[in-house]
Design a protein around this motif. Structure first.
Motif, PDB file in Angstrom:
ATOM      1  N   MET A   1      41.705 -44.381  10.715  1.00 58.25           N
ATOM      2  CA  MET A   1      42.463 -44.092   9.485  1.00 58.25           C
ATOM      3  C   MET A   1      41.808 -42.975   8.677  1.00 58.25           C
ATOM      4  SD  MET A   1      45.165 -45.083   7.680  1.00 58.25           S
ATOM      5  CE  MET A   1      45.537 -46.763   8.128  1.00 58.25           C
ATOM      6  N   ILE A   2      40.466 -42.982   8.596  1.00 55.41           N
ATOM      7  CA  ILE A   2      39.777 -41.988   7.779  1.00 55.41           C
ATOM      8  C   ILE A   2      40.016 -40.579   8.297  1.00 55.41           C
ATOM      9  CG2 ILE A   2      37.569 -41.996   9.024  1.00 55.41           C
ATOM     10  CD1 ILE A   2      36.212 -41.984   6.261  1.00 55.41           C
ATOM     11  N   ARG A   3      40.323 -40.443   9.613  1.00 56.15           N
ATOM     12  CA  ARG A   3      40.567 -39.129  10.181  1.00 56.15           C
ATOM     13  C   ARG A   3      41.872 -38.523   9.687  1.00 56.15           C
ATOM     14  NH1 ARG A   3      38.473 -41.430  15.613  1.00 56.15           N
ATOM     15  NH2 ARG A   3      40.519 -42.368  15.553  1.00 56.15           N
ATOM     16  N   GLU A   4      42.703 -39.325   9.041  1.00 61.34           N
ATOM     17  CA  GLU A   4      43.955 -38.793   8.507  1.00 61.34           C
ATOM     18  C   GLU A   4      43.710 -37.838   7.343  1.00 61.34           C
ATOM     19  OE1 GLU A   4      46.491 -41.998   7.514  1.00 61.34           O
ATOM     20  OE2 GLU A   4      46.870 -42.567   9.589  1.00 61.34           O
ATOM     21  N   PHE A   5      42.567 -37.948   6.695  1.00 57.78           N
ATOM     22  CA  PHE A   5      42.280 -37.123   5.529  1.00 57.78           C
ATOM     23  C   PHE A   5      41.363 -35.976   5.934  1.00 57.78           C
ATOM     24  CE2 PHE A   5      42.973 -41.476   3.888  1.00 57.78           C
ATOM     25  CZ  PHE A   5      44.209 -41.232   3.319  1.00 57.78           C
ATOM     26  N   VAL A   6      41.929 -34.770   5.872  1.00 54.99           N
ATOM     27  CA  VAL A   6      41.207 -33.561   6.263  1.00 54.99           C
ATOM     28  C   VAL A   6      41.503 -32.478   5.236  1.00 54.99           C
ATOM     29  CG1 VAL A   6      40.912 -31.784   8.033  1.00 54.99           C
ATOM     30  CG2 VAL A   6      41.396 -34.154   8.718  1.00 54.99           C
ATOM     31  N   ILE A   7      40.462 -31.858   4.686  1.00 51.18           N
ATOM     32  CA  ILE A   7      40.651 -30.732   3.772  1.00 51.18           C
ATOM     33  C   ILE A   7      41.219 -29.559   4.568  1.00 51.18           C
ATOM     34  CG2 ILE A   7      39.475 -29.096   2.248  1.00 51.18           C
ATOM     35  CD1 ILE A   7      37.384 -31.329   1.760  1.00 51.18           C
ATOM     36  N   HIS A   8      42.208 -28.897   4.006  1.00 58.96           N
ATOM     37  CA  HIS A   8      42.846 -27.799   4.721  1.00 58.96           C
ATOM     38  C   HIS A   8      41.798 -26.754   5.108  1.00 58.96           C
ATOM     39  CE1 HIS A   8      45.573 -24.612   5.854  1.00 58.96           C
ATOM     40  NE2 HIS A   8      46.563 -25.479   5.800  1.00 58.96           N
ATOM     41  N   PRO A   9      41.787 -26.336   6.355  1.00 61.47           N
ATOM     42  CA  PRO A   9      40.736 -25.420   6.822  1.00 61.47           C
ATOM     43  C   PRO A   9      40.703 -24.067   6.129  1.00 61.47           C
ATOM     44  CG  PRO A   9      42.442 -25.734   8.507  1.00 61.47           C
ATOM     45  CD  PRO A   9      42.681 -26.764   7.453  1.00 61.47           C
ATOM     46  N   LEU A  10      41.792 -23.662   5.476  1.00 59.62           N
ATOM     47  CA  LEU A  10      41.784 -22.386   4.763  1.00 59.62           C
ATOM     48  C   LEU A  10      41.035 -22.454   3.432  1.00 59.62           C
ATOM     49  CD1 LEU A  10      45.417 -21.073   5.382  1.00 59.62           C
ATOM     50  CD2 LEU A  10      43.298 -20.396   6.535  1.00 59.62           C
ATOM     51  N   LEU A  11      40.690 -23.654   2.980  1.00 56.98           N
ATOM     52  CA  LEU A  11      39.961 -23.795   1.716  1.00 56.98           C
ATOM     53  C   LEU A  11      38.458 -23.750   1.997  1.00 56.98           C
ATOM     54  CD1 LEU A  11      42.090 -26.576  -0.028  1.00 56.98           C
ATOM     55  CD2 LEU A  11      42.070 -24.120  -0.527  1.00 56.98           C
ATOM     56  N   ASP A  12      37.870 -22.608   1.733  1.00 58.44           N
ATOM     57  CA  ASP A  12      36.448 -22.374   1.980  1.00 58.44           C
ATOM     58  C   ASP A  12      35.681 -22.579   0.676  1.00 58.44           C
ATOM     59  OD1 ASP A  12      33.883 -21.301   2.371  1.00 58.44           O
ATOM     60  OD2 ASP A  12      34.623 -19.794   3.789  1.00 58.44           O
ATOM     61  N   ALA A  13      34.906 -23.663   0.591  1.00 60.61           N
ATOM     62  CA  ALA A  13      34.218 -24.010  -0.653  1.00 60.61           C
ATOM     63  C   ALA A  13      33.251 -22.924  -1.095  1.00 60.61           C
ATOM     64  CB  ALA A  13      33.495 -25.339  -0.491  1.00 60.61           C
ATOM     65  N   ARG A  14      32.558 -22.311  -0.165  1.00 62.20           N
ATOM     66  CA  ARG A  14      31.577 -21.282  -0.545  1.00 62.20           C
ATOM     67  C   ARG A  14      32.251 -20.068  -1.157  1.00 62.20           C
ATOM     68  NH1 ARG A  14      27.186 -21.511   4.483  1.00 62.20           N
ATOM     69  NH2 ARG A  14      26.582 -23.687   4.123  1.00 62.20           N
ATOM     70  N   ARG A  15      33.393 -19.684  -0.636  1.00 59.96           N
ATOM     71  CA  ARG A  15      34.119 -18.544  -1.198  1.00 59.96           C
ATOM     72  C   ARG A  15      34.744 -18.894  -2.541  1.00 59.96           C
ATOM     73  NH1 ARG A  15      38.102 -15.907   3.058  1.00 59.96           N
ATOM     74  NH2 ARG A  15      38.334 -14.496   1.288  1.00 59.96           N
ATOM     75  N   LEU A  16      35.070 -20.167  -2.727  1.00 63.49           N
ATOM     76  CA  LEU A  16      35.692 -20.591  -3.978  1.00 63.49           C
ATOM     77  C   LEU A  16      34.680 -20.839  -5.091  1.00 63.49           C
ATOM     78  CD1 LEU A  16      38.299 -23.083  -2.487  1.00 63.49           C
ATOM     79  CD2 LEU A  16      38.833 -20.955  -3.686  1.00 63.49           C
ATOM     80  N   GLU A  17      33.409 -20.994  -4.754  1.00 60.72           N
ATOM     81  CA  GLU A  17      32.398 -21.339  -5.763  1.00 60.72           C
ATOM     82  C   GLU A  17      32.367 -20.360  -6.935  1.00 60.72           C
ATOM     83  OE1 GLU A  17      27.586 -22.119  -6.339  1.00 60.72           O
ATOM     84  OE2 GLU A  17      28.360 -21.343  -4.426  1.00 60.72           O
ATOM     85  N   PRO A  18      32.328 -19.021  -6.721  1.00 61.43           N
ATOM     86  CA  PRO A  18      32.289 -18.126  -7.890  1.00 61.43           C
ATOM     87  C   PRO A  18      33.536 -18.219  -8.756  1.00 61.43           C
ATOM     88  CG  PRO A  18      32.519 -16.873  -5.841  1.00 61.43           C
ATOM     89  CD  PRO A  18      32.203 -18.284  -5.460  1.00 61.43           C
ATOM     90  N   VAL A  19      34.692 -18.517  -8.143  1.00 61.35           N
ATOM     91  CA  VAL A  19      35.924 -18.666  -8.916  1.00 61.35           C
ATOM     92  C   VAL A  19      35.832 -19.925  -9.776  1.00 61.35           C
ATOM     93  CG1 VAL A  19      38.438 -18.840  -8.784  1.00 61.35           C
ATOM     94  CG2 VAL A  19      37.181 -17.538  -7.041  1.00 61.35           C
ATOM     95  N   PHE A  20      35.367 -21.012  -9.172  1.00 58.25           N
ATOM     96  CA  PHE A  20      35.223 -22.264  -9.908  1.00 58.25           C
ATOM     97  C   PHE A  20      34.235 -22.113 -11.067  1.00 58.25           C
ATOM     98  CE2 PHE A  20      32.992 -26.309 -10.599  1.00 58.25           C
ATOM     99  CZ  PHE A  20      34.051 -27.128 -10.914  1.00 58.25           C
TER     100      PHE A  20
END
Length: 240
Positions: free
Chosen positions: A1-20
């Motif tokens: 069941m836990i495998r049903e939850f996956v962050i979309h692969p296009l969301l790159d946390a490292r690239r988003l960090e400066p925006v956040f």
């Protein structure tokens, strides 16, 4: 069941960090892959055990949603009038809640999907994403509740500050399939002058993430809203 939850692969946390880190908040559309988002939305929409969560005299009041729905008109009107009287000049809220964390940890009835979600939020994939996007290596625990805002529900301005609770980030994962901004229910951030600096419409499968403390509110859902505002929300913390 836990495998049903996956962050979309296009969301790159490292690239988003400066925006956040520019404003300490971010709206991330398409957060989960579609299968996980649809599974979760169905589980929240069909969940049982909701409570009407509100305040009275500064204390939390939880009422069974079924009991509230079956109360007579005079009783409902008196409760709402009292709530609005307190909301007029201070912090207040009224919405429906299902405390996923409490149910999971106490062994109370909870659907397999919501149990799996709670486990996934506290697994390395989600925690690593939160650490990378925020730059906060101390994040270690995520609590969760499902919320349902019906017409008339609201959450007044507050900042989530609770000394000693280890709250570093707040999150809202929106699960209503269709929503119009004119229906209300917007997550709004308040600037030091008292203006709305930014507001996010509860778009389906969008994750709203922000640092705490930070003044914010959920605007009242309008009487003509065509749906209930469904989400899973909570805090990402340094510990339990």
């Amino acid at each position: 069941m836990i495998r049903e939850f996956v962050i979309h692969p296009l969301l790159d946390a490292r690239r988003l960090e400066p925006v956040f880190n520019r404003s300490g908040r971010l709206h991330l559309p398409g957060f989960l892959t579609s299968a996980g988002a649809e599974t979760l939305a169905a589980a929240v929409a069909g969940a049982e055990g909701w409570t009407v969560s509100t305040m009275g005299g500064g204390s939390t009041i939880d009422l069974s949603a079924e009991a509230f729905a079956s109360a007579d008109a005079a009783t409902k009107a008196a409760l709402i009038a009292s709530a609005h009287g307190e909301a007029r000049t201070g912090f207040h809220y009224m919405f429906e809640s299902l405390r996923i964390s409490d149910h999971a940890e106490a062994g109370l009835p909870l659907s397999p999907t919501l149990k799996a979600l709670y486990a996934w939020l506290n697994s390395e994939p989600f925690l690593s994403f939160a650490r990378e996007i925020s730059g906060d290596a101390e994040l270690a625990y995520v609590d969760a509740q499902a919320t349902r805002y019906r017409p008339g529900h609201y959450l007044n301005e507050h900042d989530d500050d609770k000394p000693g609770a280890g709250r570093r980030l707040a999150y809202v994962l929106n699960l209503t399939p269709v929503w119009r901004p004119s229906w209300g229910g917007l997550l709004a951030f308040i600037d030091p002058d008292g203006h709305v600096a930014e507001a996010y419409t509860p778009a389906f499968n969008a994750l709203n993430l922000f640092r705490t403390p930070q003044p914010h509110m959920v605007s009242q859902v309008t009487a003509f809203a065509g749906a209930s505002r469904l989400s899973v929300t909570g805090w990402i913390r340094t510990g339990r």
